[in-house]
Design a protein around this motif. Structure first.
Motif, PDB file in Angstrom:
ATOM      1  N   SER A 132      39.579  98.237 -43.529  1.00 33.93           N
ATOM      2  CA  SER A 132      40.166  97.093 -44.227  1.00 33.93           C
ATOM      3  C   SER A 132      40.093  95.810 -43.397  1.00 33.93           C
ATOM      4  CB  SER A 132      41.624  97.384 -44.590  1.00 33.93           C
ATOM      5  OG  SER A 132      41.705  98.282 -45.671  1.00 33.93           O
ATOM      6  N   ALA A 133      40.253  95.903 -42.093  1.00 29.25           N
ATOM      7  CA  ALA A 133      40.244  94.698 -41.257  1.00 29.25           C
ATOM      8  C   ALA A 133      38.917  93.963 -41.379  1.00 29.25           C
ATOM      9  CB  ALA A 133      40.517  95.066 -39.800  1.00 29.25           C
ATOM     10  N   GLN A 134      37.820  94.713 -41.380  1.00 27.80           N
ATOM     11  CA  GLN A 134      36.503  94.086 -41.488  1.00 27.80           C
ATOM     12  C   GLN A 134      36.241  93.574 -42.911  1.00 27.80           C
ATOM     13  OE1 GLN A 134      37.035  97.165 -40.152  1.00 27.80           O
ATOM     14  NE2 GLN A 134      36.803  96.595 -37.984  1.00 27.80           N
ATOM     15  N   LEU A 135      36.633  94.356 -43.901  1.00 30.11           N
ATOM     16  CA  LEU A 135      36.351  93.995 -45.286  1.00 30.11           C
ATOM     17  C   LEU A 135      37.217  92.845 -45.789  1.00 30.11           C
ATOM     18  CD1 LEU A 135      35.952  97.569 -46.844  1.00 30.11           C
ATOM     19  CD2 LEU A 135      34.135  95.935 -46.320  1.00 30.11           C
TER      20      LEU A 135
ATOM     21  N   ALA B 240      31.555  90.570 -45.424  1.00 32.05           N
ATOM     22  CA  ALA B 240      31.353  92.012 -45.248  1.00 32.05           C
ATOM     23  C   ALA B 240      31.325  92.778 -46.576  1.00 32.05           C
ATOM     24  CB  ALA B 240      32.425  92.584 -44.320  1.00 32.05           C
ATOM     25  N   PRO B 241      32.249  92.507 -47.523  1.00 28.11           N
ATOM     26  CA  PRO B 241      32.169  93.213 -48.804  1.00 28.11           C
ATOM     27  C   PRO B 241      30.850  92.962 -49.542  1.00 28.11           C
ATOM     28  CG  PRO B 241      34.326  92.220 -48.567  1.00 28.11           C
ATOM     29  CD  PRO B 241      33.485  91.690 -47.439  1.00 28.11           C
ATOM     30  N   SER B 242      30.360  91.726 -49.520  1.00 24.25           N
ATOM     31  CA  SER B 242      29.105  91.417 -50.203  1.00 24.25           C
ATOM     32  C   SER B 242      27.951  92.213 -49.610  1.00 24.25           C
ATOM     33  CB  SER B 242      28.807  89.918 -50.121  1.00 24.25           C
ATOM     34  OG  SER B 242      29.792  89.165 -50.787  1.00 24.25           O
ATOM     35  N   ILE B 243      27.888  92.280 -48.265  1.00 21.16           N
ATOM     36  CA  ILE B 243      26.806  93.028 -47.616  1.00 21.16           C
ATOM     37  C   ILE B 243      26.926  94.520 -47.912  1.00 21.16           C
ATOM     38  CG2 ILE B 243      25.844  93.686 -45.385  1.00 21.16           C
ATOM     39  CD1 ILE B 243      26.634  90.928 -44.342  1.00 21.16           C
TER      40      ILE B 243
ATOM     41  N   ALA C 219      41.261  95.420 -49.591  1.00 19.52           N
ATOM     42  CA  ALA C 219      41.237  95.515 -48.131  1.00 19.52           C
ATOM     43  C   ALA C 219      42.298  94.623 -47.501  1.00 19.52           C
ATOM     44  CB  ALA C 219      39.847  95.133 -47.618  1.00 19.52           C
ATOM     45  N   ARG C 220      42.550  93.459 -48.106  1.00 18.59           N
ATOM     46  CA  ARG C 220      43.573  92.545 -47.586  1.00 18.59           C
ATOM     47  C   ARG C 220      44.938  93.214 -47.565  1.00 18.59           C
ATOM     48  NH1 ARG C 220      44.258  87.018 -50.833  1.00 18.59           N
ATOM     49  NH2 ARG C 220      44.543  88.551 -52.512  1.00 18.59           N
ATOM     50  N   ASP C 221      45.150  94.147 -48.497  1.00 17.17           N
ATOM     51  CA  ASP C 221      46.407  94.901 -48.538  1.00 17.17           C
ATOM     52  C   ASP C 221      46.338  96.180 -47.713  1.00 17.17           C
ATOM     53  OD1 ASP C 221      47.505  92.987 -50.149  1.00 17.17           O
ATOM     54  OD2 ASP C 221      47.331  94.137 -52.010  1.00 17.17           O
ATOM     55  N   GLY C 222      45.227  96.364 -46.988  1.00 13.94           N
ATOM     56  CA  GLY C 222      45.081  97.547 -46.158  1.00 13.94           C
ATOM     57  C   GLY C 222      44.895  98.828 -46.938  1.00 13.94           C
ATOM     58  N   ARG C 223      44.279  98.743 -48.121  1.00 11.11           N
ATOM     59  CA  ARG C 223      44.184  99.913 -49.000  1.00 11.11           C
ATOM     60  C   ARG C 223      42.815 100.583 -48.986  1.00 11.11           C
ATOM     61  NH1 ARG C 223      48.846 101.012 -48.795  1.00 11.11           N
ATOM     62  NH2 ARG C 223      48.976 102.186 -50.739  1.00 11.11           N
ATOM     63  N   LEU C 224      41.895 100.127 -48.121  1.00  4.95           N
ATOM     64  CA  LEU C 224      40.565 100.714 -48.039  1.00  4.95           C
ATOM     65  C   LEU C 224      40.238 101.058 -46.590  1.00  4.95           C
ATOM     66  CD1 LEU C 224      38.492  98.322 -50.365  1.00  4.95           C
ATOM     67  CD2 LEU C 224      39.303 100.628 -50.920  1.00  4.95           C
ATOM     68  N   PRO C 225      39.320 102.016 -46.362  1.00  4.34           N
ATOM     69  CA  PRO C 225      38.833 102.227 -44.998  1.00  4.34           C
ATOM     70  C   PRO C 225      38.190 100.950 -44.463  1.00  4.34           C
ATOM     71  CG  PRO C 225      38.188 104.045 -46.456  1.00  4.34           C
ATOM     72  CD  PRO C 225      38.756 102.969 -47.335  1.00  4.34           C
TER      73      PRO C 225
ATOM     74  N   PHE D 280      37.687  92.830 -51.402  1.00  8.03           N
ATOM     75  CA  PHE D 280      38.442  91.988 -50.477  1.00  8.03           C
ATOM     76  C   PHE D 280      39.944  92.080 -50.741  1.00  8.03           C
ATOM     77  CE2 PHE D 280      40.647  87.839 -50.595  1.00  8.03           C
ATOM     78  CZ  PHE D 280      40.834  87.627 -49.228  1.00  8.03           C
ATOM     79  N   SER D 281      40.330  92.033 -52.002  1.00  6.49           N
ATOM     80  CA  SER D 281      41.737  92.056 -52.358  1.00  6.49           C
ATOM     81  C   SER D 281      42.394  93.366 -51.955  1.00  6.49           C
ATOM     82  CB  SER D 281      41.907  91.821 -53.862  1.00  6.49           C
ATOM     83  OG  SER D 281      43.267  91.718 -54.215  1.00  6.49           O
TER      84      SER D 281
END
Length: 515
Positions: free
Chosen positions: A358-361, A373-376, A350-356, A347-348
């Motif tokens: 990211s908006a969903q995660l 979403a990250p947990s699933i 993705a919040r910074d936009g650093r993962l594919p 989550f952290s």
């Protein structure tokens, strides 16, 4: 760098604790999205359940004893001493950056965006594999409690065809349950985890008492250097046996992962990081000593049977099964704690936009205050890794072993840059929390402690990755597995390079010197 409240003036006393924590977080540029409901014990439980000595020592006692004999006990305090140096560094930085995704946030604020991203990437991959490895341990426990848990076939051995398939089934059920708990919210997660930790502490105490009251030999057994295995010299055997302790004493920094859900994290997290490791070390050390003193024999039977062999001879069938139930609880909360920590890290980032994606995660459910979403996604990935055990249990066991290397590399991504920043004056004096109280600091010992932590971490990475056939390919069927450590690191780096967000400016860039 973005401003930090490290040297901020204490706010008015009329502000609530929750408001102070939210305002503190906003200084880093983040809004309070996660529900802040965790207290001191819940924070401690997150780290203690990740280490989960009842689970890991139950699984790995035979590994350490098989290589080093009774004197392998001394690897436990040695590894604890090294990891406590790391914990001290973590405690100091956790007081200054109480943000979810601890390893990622800490390493990027000390070492820059590239080091920070790979620190988070290493830790995330390792946690996913570790969660799968924890879940599969149910196969070692539940069929021994009741044969009805052997749903597939009739051979519960983890390396057999039916045992491997049943392990995947039980592990998948466990992962579905912990994913559901994490989706419901952190309050329920902390309740379940805290109850489980209490059960594990009771179980550890019961095991220690049972072992010491049935001792067959004195504590001087830890000086016995007889080696069950075949090793060229005891020092080499002793070094290899230290892998057991190295595999166990990780994850104590989980309190930092839950910082945005913890009340007064600048004071609570540093304390619980150190406490989780120390309580685990003391309890685990007593379990190891008690097992060596109470074992019916110090021969091959102990190397093969491990702690279950000792407990069965001490407790008998009924109480042995009661203890196995407690071990199953420990496996459950260990898996829950790992998945929770990993979801906050994901989550952290993705919040910074650093993962594919990211908006969903990075989306947080407003009602539960949880990034669902990250947990699933983590649950699905863990089940996918579990499936490897059906095709080749040796590869799965190797994956579970080498992923620990990634955790130590992630730790180095924090302690290494931290040492470099210390020579530039980090941390500045006068740091206070939201209430105006002084932050935890190593003071003048900082450079010495930090340097030793870096040296220890580097040596441990080398020891963990060393190409040993007896560790990674004991059956001698796949010689390439002995190089699993370097291969795993190389593959993780290459995939990381492919996923790295090149050309994307960080929304909250770090500038140096760090404060």
């Amino acid at each position: 760098m973005t401003s930090t409240p490290e040297t901020a003036v204490a706010p008015p006393a009329t502000a609530s604790a929750g408001d102070l924590d939210a305002d503190d977080l906003s200084e880093f540029g983040y809004e309070q999205q996660l529900h802040r409901s965790l207290g001191k014990f819940a924070s401690f439980a997150a780290g203690f359940s990740f280490v989960s000595i009842l689970t890991t020592i139950f699984q790995l006692f035979g590994l350490g004893f098989g290589f080093g004999g009774p004197a392998f006990f001394w690897t436990w305090p040695i590894v604890y001493a090294g990891q406590f140096l790391v914990a001290l560094c973590f405690a100091e930085i956790a007081a200054r950056y109480p943000i979810s995704g601890a390893i990622y946030q800490w390493s990027r604020r000390l070492g820059g965006e590239v080091i920070g991203w790979f620190g988070g990437w290493f830790m995330m991959i390792a946690q996913i594999v570790t969660a799968a490895a924890a879940a599969i341990a149910l196969q070692v426990v539940l069929p021994a409690v009741w044969t009805g848990f052997q749903i597939v076939g009739d051979d519960p051995t983890l390396t057999s065809t039916s045992g491997a398939a049943n392990a995947v089934l039980l592990g998948s059920i466990l992962l579905v349950i912990v994913t559901a708990i994490n989706c419901v919210g952190v309050t329920w997660m902390s309740r379940v985890n805290s109850i489980g930790v209490i059960c594990e502490l009771v179980g550890v105490t019961a095991v220690i008492l049972a072992l010491f009251t049935h001792a067959r030999r004195g504590p001087d057994v830890v000086f016995d250097t007889s080696v069950p295995g075949q090793q060229p010299g005891y020092i080499w055997a002793f070094i290899v046996s230290g892998l057991m302790a190295a595999y166990v004493m990780v994850g104590f920094g989980s309190a930092g992962e839950l910082a945005e859900e913890t009340r007064d994290p600048r004071r609570v997290a540093p304390r619980t990081i150190r406490m989780a490791l120390t309580v685990s070390a003391v309890g685990g050390g007593l379990m190891l000593l008690g097992a060596l003193m109470a074992a019916p024999t110090l021969g091959e039977e102990l190397a093969i049977g491990g702690l279950p062999y000792v407990l069965d001879s001490v407790l008998g069938s009924f109480w042995g099964k009661v203890l196995l139930c407690d071990v199953a609880v420990a496996i459950f909360i260990c898996t829950l704690a790992i998945q929770t920590a990993c979801s906050r890290l994901m989550f952290s980032m993705a919040r910074d936009g650093r993962l594919p994606f990211s908006a969903q995660l990075s989306h947080v459910n407003r009602r539960t205050g949880t990034p669902i979403a990250p947990s699933i996604l983590i649950g699905v990935l863990c089940i996918g890794i579990l499936l490897v055990n059906v095709g080749n249990s040796a590869i799965f066991a190797t994956l579970a072993s080498v992923c620990i290397i990634l955790i130590y590399l992630a730790y180095l991504a924090v302690t290494g840059p931290m040492l470099y920043r210390r020579f530039q004056g980090w941390p500045h004096r006068g740091g206070v929390d939201a209430g105006g109280k002084k932050l935890f600091s190593l003071g003048r010992l900082g450079i010495v402690v930090n340097a030793l932590a870096v040296l220890y971490g580097a040596l441990m990475v080398i020891n963990l990755a060393w190409p040993r056939a007896e560790v990674f390919d004991p059956a001698g069927e796949m010689p390439i597995l002995r190089w699993a450590g370097p291969i795993c690191i190389a593959v993780t780096v290459l995939v990381g390079i492919a996923c790295f967000p090149r050309g994307k400016e960080h929304p909250k860039p770090v500038t140096f010197p760090a404060s």
